[in-house]
Design an enzyme around this catalytic site. Structure first.
Site, short mmCIF file in Angstrom:
data_model
loop_
_atom_site.label_atom_id
_atom_site.label_comp_id
_atom_site.label_asym_id
_atom_site.label_seq_id
_atom_site.Cartn_x
_atom_site.Cartn_y
_atom_site.Cartn_z
N ASP A 32 7.68 5.18 -3.56
CA ASP A 32 7.32 5.47 -2.16
C ASP A 32 8.58 5.80 -1.35
OD1 ASP A 32 4.74 4.82 -2.87
OD2 ASP A 32 4.92 2.74 -2.19
N LEU B 288 13.26 9.89 -12.40
CA LEU B 288 13.82 9.45 -13.69
C LEU B 288 14.35 8.02 -13.61
CD1 LEU B 288 15.84 12.74 -14.47
CD2 LEU B 288 13.52 12.16 -15.26
N GLY C 118 7.69 0.11 -5.29
CA GLY C 118 8.00 0.71 -3.99
C GLY C 118 9.11 1.75 -4.06
N GLY D 98 0.86 -1.18 0.00
CA GLY D 98 0.00 0.00 0.00
C GLY D 98 0.90 1.23 0.00
N ALA D 99 0.74 2.05 -1.04
CA ALA D 99 1.67 3.17 -1.21
C ALA D 99 1.74 4.07 0.03
CB ALA D 99 1.25 3.98 -2.43
N1 LIG Z 1 17.39 0.78 -10.81
C1 LIG Z 1 17.55 1.84 -10.00
N2 LIG Z 1 18.78 2.20 -9.59
C2 LIG Z 1 18.98 3.24 -8.77
N3 LIG Z 1 17.98 4.02 -8.31
C3 LIG Z 1 16.72 3.71 -8.68
C4 LIG Z 1 16.43 2.61 -9.55
N4 LIG Z 1 15.10 2.58 -9.75
C5 LIG Z 1 14.58 3.60 -9.04
N5 LIG Z 1 15.53 4.29 -8.40
C6 LIG Z 1 15.36 5.46 -7.54
O1 LIG Z 1 14.01 5.50 -7.07
C7 LIG Z 1 13.34 6.66 -7.59
C8 LIG Z 1 11.92 6.31 -7.92
O2 LIG Z 1 11.91 5.30 -8.91
P1 LIG Z 1 11.00 5.39 -10.19
O3 LIG Z 1 11.51 6.47 -11.07
O4 LIG Z 1 10.96 4.01 -10.75
O5 LIG Z 1 9.62 5.84 -9.53
P2 LIG Z 1 8.15 5.36 -9.71
O6 LIG Z 1 7.89 5.10 -11.14
O7 LIG Z 1 7.30 6.30 -8.98
O8 LIG Z 1 8.20 3.98 -8.90
P3 LIG Z 1 7.04 2.96 -8.49
O9 LIG Z 1 7.29 1.75 -9.35
O10 LIG Z 1 7.29 2.67 -7.05
O11 LIG Z 1 5.70 3.64 -8.74
C9 LIG Z 1 14.17 7.13 -8.80
O12 LIG Z 1 14.00 8.51 -9.01
C10 LIG Z 1 15.58 6.74 -8.35
O13 LIG Z 1 16.10 7.73 -7.49
O1 LIG Z 2 -0.40 -0.66 -6.14
C1 LIG Z 2 -1.04 -0.30 -5.18
O2 LIG Z 2 -2.18 0.14 -5.29
C2 LIG Z 2 -0.45 -0.39 -3.85
O3 LIG Z 2 -0.75 0.44 -3.04
C3 LIG Z 2 0.55 -1.50 -3.58
C4 LIG Z 2 2.01 -1.13 -3.59
O4 LIG Z 2 2.56 -1.29 -2.29
C5 LIG Z 2 2.30 0.23 -4.16
O5 LIG Z 2 1.95 0.18 -5.51
C6 LIG Z 2 3.73 0.65 -4.10
O6 LIG Z 2 3.82 1.99 -4.54
#
Ligand SMILES: Nc1ncnc2c1ncn2[C@@H]1O[C@H](COP(=O)(O)OP(=O)(O)OP(=O)(O)O)[C@@H](O)[C@H]1O
Ligand SMILES: O=C(O)C(=O)C[C@H](O)[C@H](O)CO
Length: 317
Positions: free
Chosen positions: A265, A233, A262, A40-41
């Site tokens: 988050d 990014l 995650g 859960g985010a």
């Molecule tokens: N493979 C990686 N190596 C290093 N740092 C990472 C990597 N993946 C993510 N991060 C770090 O985590 C941050 C958030 O990741 P990402 O850009 O994937 O966010 P998101 O798409 O919101 O993630 P989520 O899948 O949790 O929704 C990035 O800005 C970076 O700082």
């Molecule tokens: O995907 C969802 O709706 C969740 O809340 C579960 C995960 O823990 C969440 O995606 C992580 O950001």
């Protein structure tokens, strides 16, 4: 245990879920062995902030079942205040299953449609509880659960702003939870412009604005409400922009990515905790990158979130 009278640093609201994640690589229908964890985010962010000693409360509605007992015990063990989690006798607690992959994003299936969390509504809004916090963190996941949840999210964000509190918002787009793409974009943007600190991923920013570059996406929001926009990014780190400054903060090197879910988050935990502690924006973004990197190195959605010693150790490398 903390009571409602205590002051919180951060309040958040949403749907904590029980997650069963696959222990072996493969299609979910072929997997026989799963591990149980909390997901859960918003609860991930609450736990991450609590591990860094920020007093954090989670507002939620759960069923009257063993999943709810597990969730509450885990949050309480993590030091998150659960005094505003209420119980529904009519609806169950939601859950999800997540696959294990060799690379890329895992597959997630939700079992949450009629869960208690989607009945959170304005009559559950406890003014004094929210007002006891300095900061509100929200995501669009909880807003997408039902019309009443959307109303709750809108009211919570507007109310906290009126009270002079800061508000952060991570879109955390979950298209399957919305009626259609247009409703999602309109709804998420309506909430995004109520926030002070807006934290989308680059793909999310493109989808929500139609712009391609981090700068154009940031400008779209800076003109409409938020004072800080930070665009994630992935491994490259993050781009930030305010009315006065902008820049890129490089990501940390990760040898082996175990699970990408995650990371966002963890990133929010770093940025929010950093800004609340008075770090500069680039320093807070650097902390967000560090916690995002730590999050992708573990299989659960929140088990990589560090305590202060682990965070400092990792950031020194
Ligand atoms: N493979 C990686 N190596 C290093 N740092 C990472 C990597 N993946 C993510 N991060 C770090 O985590 C941050 C958030 O990741 P990402 O850009 O994937 O966010 P998101 O798409 O919101 O993630 P989520 O899948 O949790 O929704 C990035 O800005 C970076 O700082
Ligand atoms: O995907 C969802 O709706 C969740 O809340 C579960 C995960 O823990 C969440 O995606 C992580 O950001």
């Amino acid at each position: 245990m903390m009571t409602k009278q205590n002051k919180l640093d951060v309040v958040t609201f949403g749907e904590p879920l029980v997650m069963f994640y696959a222990n072996e690589i493969g299609e979910l229908d072929q997997i026989n062995s799963f591990s149980k964890a909390l997901a859960g985010a918003e609860s991930n962010v609450a736990i991450g902030l609590s591990r860094l000693s920020h007093r954090t409360g989670l507002v939620a509605k759960l069923g009257n079942d063993s999943f709810a007992s597990f969730i509450k015990a885990t949050l309480q063990h993590e030091g998150v205040d659960i005094s505003s989690i209420s119980t529904s006798d009519e609806r169950p607690t939601g859950m999800l299953i997540k696959s294990k992959v060799a690379s890329g994003d895992p597959k997630v299936e939700y079992f949450r449609k009629f869960a208690a969390a989607s009945t959170l509504n304005l009559s559950d809004f406890d003014h004094s509880y929210f007002e006891s916090a300095r900061h509100l963190h929200a995501t669009s996941i909880s807003a997408a659960l039902s019309d009443e949840c959307f109303e709750f999210a809108t009211f919570a964000m507007e109310h906290m702003k009126r009270q002079g509190k800061t508000v952060s918002f991570d879109p955390n787009l979950r298209p399957v939870l919305w009626k259609d793409e247009k409703t999602m974009i309109e709804g998420v943007n309506k909430l995004a412009i109520l926030s002070d600190w807006f934290l989308p991923g680059l793909g999310e920013g493109k989808r929500l604005t139609g712009y391609d570059t981090p700068e154009a996406i940031a400008d779209f929001y800076l003109e409409r409400g938020p004072s800080i926009v930070v665009i994630k990014l992935g491994p490259e780190g993050a781009y930030y922009k305010t009315k006065e400054s902008q820049g890129i903060v490089n990501g940390f090197k990760v040898e082996q990515v175990i699970d990408t879910v995650g990371a966002g988050d963890g990133f929010a935990v770093g940025v929010i905790s950093g800004l609340l502690e008075g770090l500069t924006l680039p320093e807070a973004v650097k902390r967000g990158n560090a916690i995002g990197a730590l999050a992708v190195m573990s299989p659960g959605d929140m088990d990589g979130l560090p305590d202060r010693a682990k965070l400092e150790g990792f950031m020194k490398i």
